[in-house]
Design an enzyme around this catalytic site. Structure first.
Site, short mmCIF file in Angstrom:
data_model
loop_
_atom_site.label_atom_id
_atom_site.label_comp_id
_atom_site.label_asym_id
_atom_site.label_seq_id
_atom_site.Cartn_x
_atom_site.Cartn_y
_atom_site.Cartn_z
CG ASP A 1 -2.22 -0.89 0.92
OD1 ASP A 1 -2.14 -1.65 0.06
OD2 ASP A 1 -3.01 -0.59 1.78
CB CYS B 1 -2.82 -6.97 -1.79
SG CYS B 1 -3.01 -5.62 -0.54
CG HIS C 1 -3.44 -11.89 -0.76
ND1 HIS C 1 -4.63 -12.38 0.03
CD2 HIS C 1 -3.71 -10.66 -0.71
CE1 HIS C 1 -5.19 -11.56 0.73
NE2 HIS C 1 -4.74 -10.45 0.32
#
Length: 492
Positions: A39, A77, A136
């Site tokens: 992020d 993601c 992930h």
């Protein structure tokens, strides 16, 4: 006797030469360190934000190629990492989800799945080690947020070792949503704030533990006579925006600027944005976010303060890895790549999150350092995260598999000119396909809500506040053939 002595001396000389050759970076495959940061939008000093305290990444940037316009293919993601690892644009809707790697790769034998570049390097003689969130999953294994850790790898053919220390949080997913007291979002049933500053040291949060493992593992890898691929996946600045207090203290909250895109863009349907559901899932937040009105300026500054503290915290952890690389004298034969899986709307267009195909969610960090690079360079070409796979194969002298959608930008890494580079990047989400060209972003949505076409002029509107598609149908028409090349049939 004379000839015996001569022969013996010759053998010693050739052995010495052999050892020299074995140790010569020019004769070996380069090692690789891939650092994935969750992020992280391009809010670093080396990307032009003078407020951010990011000394370690900035130090790396001074000896690296800094790609100012690198775009991910999906602003979430798992899907973004799937495209990075496979070098492929999405071709089915599963590949737009966080479960893309679990469903398309985990549990499948070789040949029945796309081969990641880590698989390829491992087959080519590299010793591969993963730490933290590279695919992930927070620790590389397939299990749900509140389940015990499984023994099923997300990337079953990629790793010689997959490492993680969950510390007091017990599992990777608990650590991913960690608070300093050992609790997590799940255990608190979401009755938590989306930020925290605790009086703890770096190892009081999980990223500090990951950096510690990485430094230890680098010492071990330095003793192997085998090229290595080491990837470290750091959690911050992903929600919750938690960091040791010393990183909060680096900033004066009142001086933190607010977004330059405080409203929904002109002539854009709210369906192109979202209601910040992930952010609002932290139930004790000071305010809830919505598209109907922005959060207060005071709360927006607090949240930006928290995000910036997370950036500085993860920068410090990256610094520990880079320092160990230098101290172990591995930097002269190691490629370093720092990449973030997407950007983030920090209140931009009233969104607190990443699930849009606007520039704020798609543009992310890419810094590439090769052993030969001694000075930095800033690259303004448009590149996509799918280009990293073929580039890495070029740099490692490993053959890339057929069928990659990306293309190598290795020629840009020696201050070279970007010859025959088309300067486009495609992205997909929310029933839409977007293409970023040198000047424009053209997005088309496959939905009922109008308008379905958005055009942004980055020369005059870099923050994408004004959709000009209806005013400039000629520009839309001129970009249509480029956009069409990225239509993989995903929404047809």
């Amino acid at each position: 006797m004379k000839w015996i002595v001569f022969g013996f001396a010759t053998m010693i000389a050739f052995a010495a030469i052999g050892l020299t050759v074995n140790k010569s970076p020019q004769q070996q495959h380069s090692n690789v360190i891939l650092i994935c940061i969750d992020d992280l939008r391009p809010d670093l000093a080396c990307y032009g934000n003078p407020l951010i305290q990011s000394p370690n990444l900035d130090r790396l940037a001074k000896r690296s190629a800094v790609f100012m316009r690198q775009y991910v293919t999906q602003p979430t993601c798992g899907a973004s990492r799937y495209s990075l690892l496979t070098g492929r644009l999405p071709r089915n809707k599963v590949e737009l989800t966080n479960e893309a790697i679990e469903k398309e790769i985990a549990g499948k034998p070789r040949g029945e799945k796309p081969e990641t570049f880590i698989d390829n390097l491992r087959r080519s003689g590299y010793y591969t080690v993963g730490i933290g969130k590279i695919s992930h999953s927070a620790d590389g294994f397939v299990y749900k947020y509140e389940e015990p850790k499984s023994n099923v790898l997300e990337l079953p053919h990629s790793w010689d070792e997959m490492l993680f220390d969950p510390g007091k949080w017990k599992t990777g997913w608990n650590a991913f949503f960690a608070y300093a007291d050992g609790s997590n979002r799940q255990s608190k049933r979401a009755q938590v704030k989306p930020y925290e500053n605790a009086e703890v040291d770096d190892e009081g949060y999980p990223d500090g533990l990951s950096a510690k493992i990485a430094v230890t593992k680098l010492r071990e890898l330095s003793e192997r006579r085998q090229p290595f691929f080491l990837s470290v996946g750091f959690f911050k600045p992903h929600l919750p925006f938690n960091a040791p207090r010393k990183y909060w203290d680096m900033y004066h909250e009142a001086r933190i600027p607010l977004t330059q895109s405080s409203a929904i863009p002109d002539k854009v349907n709210p369906a192109s944005l979202h209601q910040s559901a992930e952010f609002n899932g932290y139930k004790l937040g000071d305010e809830m976010a919505s598209l109907e009105k922005p959060v207060s300026d005071a709360y927006a500054r607090k949240l930006r303060h928290a995000y910036y503290a997370g950036v500085s915290y993860v920068d410090a952890q990256v610094g520990k890895v880079l320092d160990a690389l230098t101290q172990l004298e591995l930097d002269n034969n190691t490629i370093v790549i720092v990449w973030s899986d997407h950007g983030w709307h920090l209140g931009d267009h009233r969104v607190w999150g990443k699930h849009t195909i606007f520039d704020q969610a798609l543009r992310s960090v890419l810094i590439v350092k090769t052993p030969e690079m001694k000075t930095g360079q800033v690259r303004h070409e448009i590149v996509s995260s799918i280009d990293i796979y073929p580039t890495l194969m070029d740099l490692c002298n490993v053959k890339a598999p057929a069928g990659l959608d990306g293309k190598s930008f290795s020629g840009m890494l020696g201050n070279g000119k970007s010859t025959n580079w088309d300067n486009v990047a495609y992205s997909y989400f929310k029933q839409g396909i977007s293409v970023r060209t040198d000047r424009y972003r053209l997005t088309k949505y496959f939905r009922a809500d109008k308008p379905t076409i958005e055009l942004y002029d980055h020369k005059n509107d870099p923050h994408e506040n004004h959709n000009i598609a209806d005013k400039h149908p000629d520009i839309v028409q001129s970009i249509n053939p480029v956009w069409a090349k990225g239509n993989t049939g995903l929404f047809n």
